[in-house]
Design a protein around this motif. Sequence first.
Motif, mmCIF file in Angstrom:
data_model
loop_
_atom_site.group_PDB
_atom_site.id
_atom_site.type_symbol
_atom_site.label_atom_id
_atom_site.label_comp_id
_atom_site.label_asym_id
_atom_site.label_seq_id
_atom_site.Cartn_x
_atom_site.Cartn_y
_atom_site.Cartn_z
ATOM 1 N N THR A 197 11.223 30.787 26.181
ATOM 2 C CA THR A 197 12.251 29.755 26.286
ATOM 3 C C THR A 197 13.307 29.999 25.201
ATOM 4 O O THR A 197 13.076 30.786 24.268
ATOM 5 C CB THR A 197 11.640 28.349 26.083
ATOM 6 N N LEU A 198 14.424 29.322 25.314
ATOM 7 C CA LEU A 198 15.474 29.446 24.295
ATOM 8 C C LEU A 198 15.070 28.660 23.050
ATOM 9 O O LEU A 198 14.715 27.488 23.139
ATOM 10 C CB LEU A 198 16.790 28.890 24.832
ATOM 11 N N ARG A 199 15.150 29.316 21.887
ATOM 12 C CA ARG A 199 14.808 28.629 20.638
ATOM 13 C C ARG A 199 16.036 28.318 19.796
ATOM 14 O O ARG A 199 16.002 27.417 18.962
ATOM 15 C CB ARG A 199 13.808 29.461 19.823
ATOM 16 N N TYR A 200 17.089 29.108 19.972
ATOM 17 C CA TYR A 200 18.321 28.850 19.206
ATOM 18 C C TYR A 200 19.484 29.553 19.869
ATOM 19 O O TYR A 200 19.334 30.674 20.382
ATOM 20 C CB TYR A 200 18.178 29.369 17.761
ATOM 21 N N SER A 201 20.622 28.921 19.849
ATOM 22 C CA SER A 201 21.862 29.571 20.249
ATOM 23 C C SER A 201 22.971 28.954 19.403
ATOM 24 O O SER A 201 23.200 27.742 19.446
ATOM 25 C CB SER A 201 22.129 29.329 21.740
ATOM 26 N N GLY A 202 23.606 29.764 18.580
ATOM 27 C CA GLY A 202 24.654 29.233 17.707
ATOM 28 C C GLY A 202 25.064 30.285 16.702
ATOM 29 O O GLY A 202 24.734 31.460 16.849
ATOM 30 N N THR A 203 25.770 29.873 15.681
ATOM 31 C CA THR A 203 26.263 30.847 14.712
ATOM 32 C C THR A 203 25.158 31.244 13.726
ATOM 33 O O THR A 203 24.207 30.487 13.491
ATOM 34 C CB THR A 203 27.448 30.278 13.905
ATOM 35 N N VAL A 204 25.343 32.433 13.142
ATOM 36 C CA VAL A 204 24.424 32.870 12.077
ATOM 37 C C VAL A 204 24.552 31.906 10.902
ATOM 38 O O VAL A 204 23.555 31.516 10.288
ATOM 39 C CB VAL A 204 24.773 34.310 11.616
ATOM 40 N N ALA A 205 25.795 31.507 10.603
ATOM 41 C CA ALA A 205 26.031 30.628 9.450
ATOM 42 C C ALA A 205 25.265 29.310 9.588
ATOM 43 O O ALA A 205 24.634 28.843 8.635
ATOM 44 C CB ALA A 205 27.529 30.362 9.314
ATOM 45 N N ASP A 206 25.261 28.720 10.793
ATOM 46 C CA ASP A 206 24.515 27.463 10.985
ATOM 47 C C ASP A 206 23.013 27.699 10.855
ATOM 48 O O ASP A 206 22.292 26.892 10.276
ATOM 49 C CB ASP A 206 24.821 26.864 12.368
ATOM 50 N N LEU A 207 22.553 28.827 11.424
ATOM 51 C CA LEU A 207 21.109 29.109 11.408
ATOM 52 C C LEU A 207 20.609 29.326 9.981
ATOM 53 O O LEU A 207 19.509 28.904 9.628
ATOM 54 C CB LEU A 207 20.821 30.344 12.273
ATOM 55 N N THR A 208 21.417 29.986 9.184
ATOM 56 C CA THR A 208 20.984 30.300 7.810
ATOM 57 C C THR A 208 21.538 29.273 6.821
ATOM 58 O O THR A 208 21.460 29.484 5.615
ATOM 59 C CB THR A 208 21.470 31.706 7.389
ATOM 60 N N ARG A 209 22.033 28.185 7.334
ATOM 61 C CA ARG A 209 22.675 27.143 6.514
ATOM 62 C C ARG A 209 23.579 27.790 5.466
ATOM 63 O O ARG A 209 23.366 27.688 4.264
ATOM 64 C CB ARG A 209 21.625 26.223 5.891
ATOM 65 N N ASN A 210 24.557 28.541 6.023
ATOM 66 C CA ASN A 210 25.540 29.265 5.206
ATOM 67 C C ASN A 210 24.903 30.188 4.181
ATOM 68 O O ASN A 210 25.369 30.295 3.045
ATOM 69 C CB ASN A 210 26.507 28.297 4.514
ATOM 70 N N GLY A 211 23.847 30.854 4.619
ATOM 71 C CA GLY A 211 23.247 31.887 3.768
ATOM 72 C C GLY A 211 22.252 31.353 2.762
ATOM 73 O O GLY A 211 21.739 32.110 1.935
ATOM 74 N N THR A 212 21.922 30.055 2.810
ATOM 75 C CA THR A 212 20.962 29.527 1.833
ATOM 76 C C THR A 212 19.515 29.698 2.309
ATOM 77 O O THR A 212 18.578 29.577 1.528
ATOM 78 C CB THR A 212 21.218 28.033 1.529
ATOM 79 N N VAL A 213 19.332 29.970 3.602
ATOM 80 C CA VAL A 213 17.992 30.215 4.150
ATOM 81 C C VAL A 213 18.059 31.579 4.825
ATOM 82 O O VAL A 213 19.066 31.897 5.456
ATOM 83 C CB VAL A 213 17.649 29.145 5.218
ATOM 84 N N SER A 214 17.006 32.395 4.703
ATOM 85 C CA SER A 214 17.078 33.713 5.336
ATOM 86 C C SER A 214 16.912 33.564 6.844
ATOM 87 O O SER A 214 16.257 32.628 7.327
ATOM 88 C CB SER A 214 16.001 34.643 4.784
ATOM 89 N N LEU A 215 17.518 34.489 7.538
ATOM 90 C CA LEU A 215 17.364 34.488 8.996
ATOM 91 C C LEU A 215 15.888 34.626 9.358
ATOM 92 O O LEU A 215 15.405 34.008 10.292
ATOM 93 C CB LEU A 215 18.186 35.633 9.608
ATOM 94 N N GLU A 216 15.161 35.412 8.543
ATOM 95 C CA GLU A 216 13.739 35.632 8.838
ATOM 96 C C GLU A 216 12.961 34.320 8.806
ATOM 97 O O GLU A 216 12.183 34.027 9.712
ATOM 98 C CB GLU A 216 13.158 36.643 7.842
ATOM 99 N N SER A 217 13.166 33.503 7.774
ATOM 100 C CA SER A 217 12.372 32.268 7.741
ATOM 101 C C SER A 217 12.812 31.302 8.836
ATOM 102 O O SER A 217 11.965 30.633 9.440
ATOM 103 C CB SER A 217 12.360 31.612 6.357
ATOM 104 N N SER A 218 14.107 31.269 9.153
ATOM 105 C CA SER A 218 14.548 30.417 10.268
ATOM 106 C C SER A 218 13.928 30.908 11.578
ATOM 107 O O SER A 218 13.497 30.110 12.414
ATOM 108 C CB SER A 218 16.064 30.471 10.419
ATOM 109 N N PHE A 219 13.886 32.226 11.732
ATOM 110 C CA PHE A 219 13.337 32.815 12.954
ATOM 111 C C PHE A 219 11.875 32.378 13.143
ATOM 112 O O PHE A 219 11.499 31.881 14.205
ATOM 113 C CB PHE A 219 13.437 34.349 12.868
ATOM 114 N N PHE A 220 11.065 32.532 12.103
ATOM 115 C CA PHE A 220 9.643 32.196 12.264
ATOM 116 C C PHE A 220 9.428 30.694 12.448
ATOM 117 O O PHE A 220 8.510 30.282 13.152
ATOM 118 C CB PHE A 220 8.815 32.757 11.101
ATOM 119 N N GLU A 221 10.288 29.906 11.844
ATOM 120 C CA GLU A 221 10.210 28.462 12.072
ATOM 121 C C GLU A 221 10.439 28.145 13.563
ATOM 122 O O GLU A 221 9.801 27.275 14.133
ATOM 123 C CB GLU A 221 11.325 27.792 11.277
#
Length: 242
Positions: A206-230
Amino acid sequence: MTDVVDIEGLTKRYGEVTAVEDVSFQVRPGRVVGLLGRNGAGKTTTLRMLLGLARPTAGRATVFGHPYAQLPRAAHRVGVGMDGIGPSNAATGRGDLNIWARTLGLGRSRVEQVLERVGLADDAHRKLRGFSTGMRQRHALATALLADPELLILDEPANGLDPDGIRWLRQFLRSLADEGRTVLLSSHLLAEVEQTADDIVILQRTLRYSGTVADLTRNGTVSLESSFFELVGPAAKEPSHA
Ligand SMILES: Nc1ncnc2c1ncn2[C@@H]1O[C@H](COP(=O)(O)OP(=O)(O)OP(=O)(O)O)[C@@H](O)[C@H]1O
């Protein structure tokens, strides 16, 4: 502005296996979009449905407002790099591109341009069967670029590339976007996509996320990797450390 790609409620079942379930997302023009997911998450199946190579069980996928099979001048407007749309190993790099160019109604000078662009001009006389993985990836990009397409759809273009190749690919994709093209690429290289893409689509059937990298990583304060596993959860089977 019209979306370049519009996917609505896309579902694909193979017998008991649901490869993709009720996935919806859009790709906006001029963006580099990374389609991320684990092995078997449904990335290739989604791209195949988008290109009319697999029939959806439900839902629809359009490119520039049309199902791919009904898109006028589809082969000119969309460049594709995907396994199975591959070259003949017996041909040379240049020979293979010349065949594609003829099919697309393009001259040989265009072949020389794309060979220069992907850095393969000096190796283009060699047979494809002797190409390294990195050279094959560049050759696939050259093929996808031949018709000067507005949209590139690339399935795992970074697979098997060494660090030099990955850096080169990143700059190459950025230059395509700077020319106003749209790029949709699948990958499992999270750090790489974080540096390359503007937008991210995460699939786990299923779709888990669709949007900007900046929103996903909260402007670089969270790594894409940890957002991905969440978003995708733990692996079905963790390796045993017993
Ligand atoms: N032709 C097919 N017949 C049966 N099952 C299939 C077929 N194609 C894909 N699948 C199944 O659908 C699921 C999604 O596969 P898909 O290749 O789309 O994943 P992916 O995200 O591209 O994975 P990878 O990163 O390993 O390439 C998997 O469970 C796969 O086994």
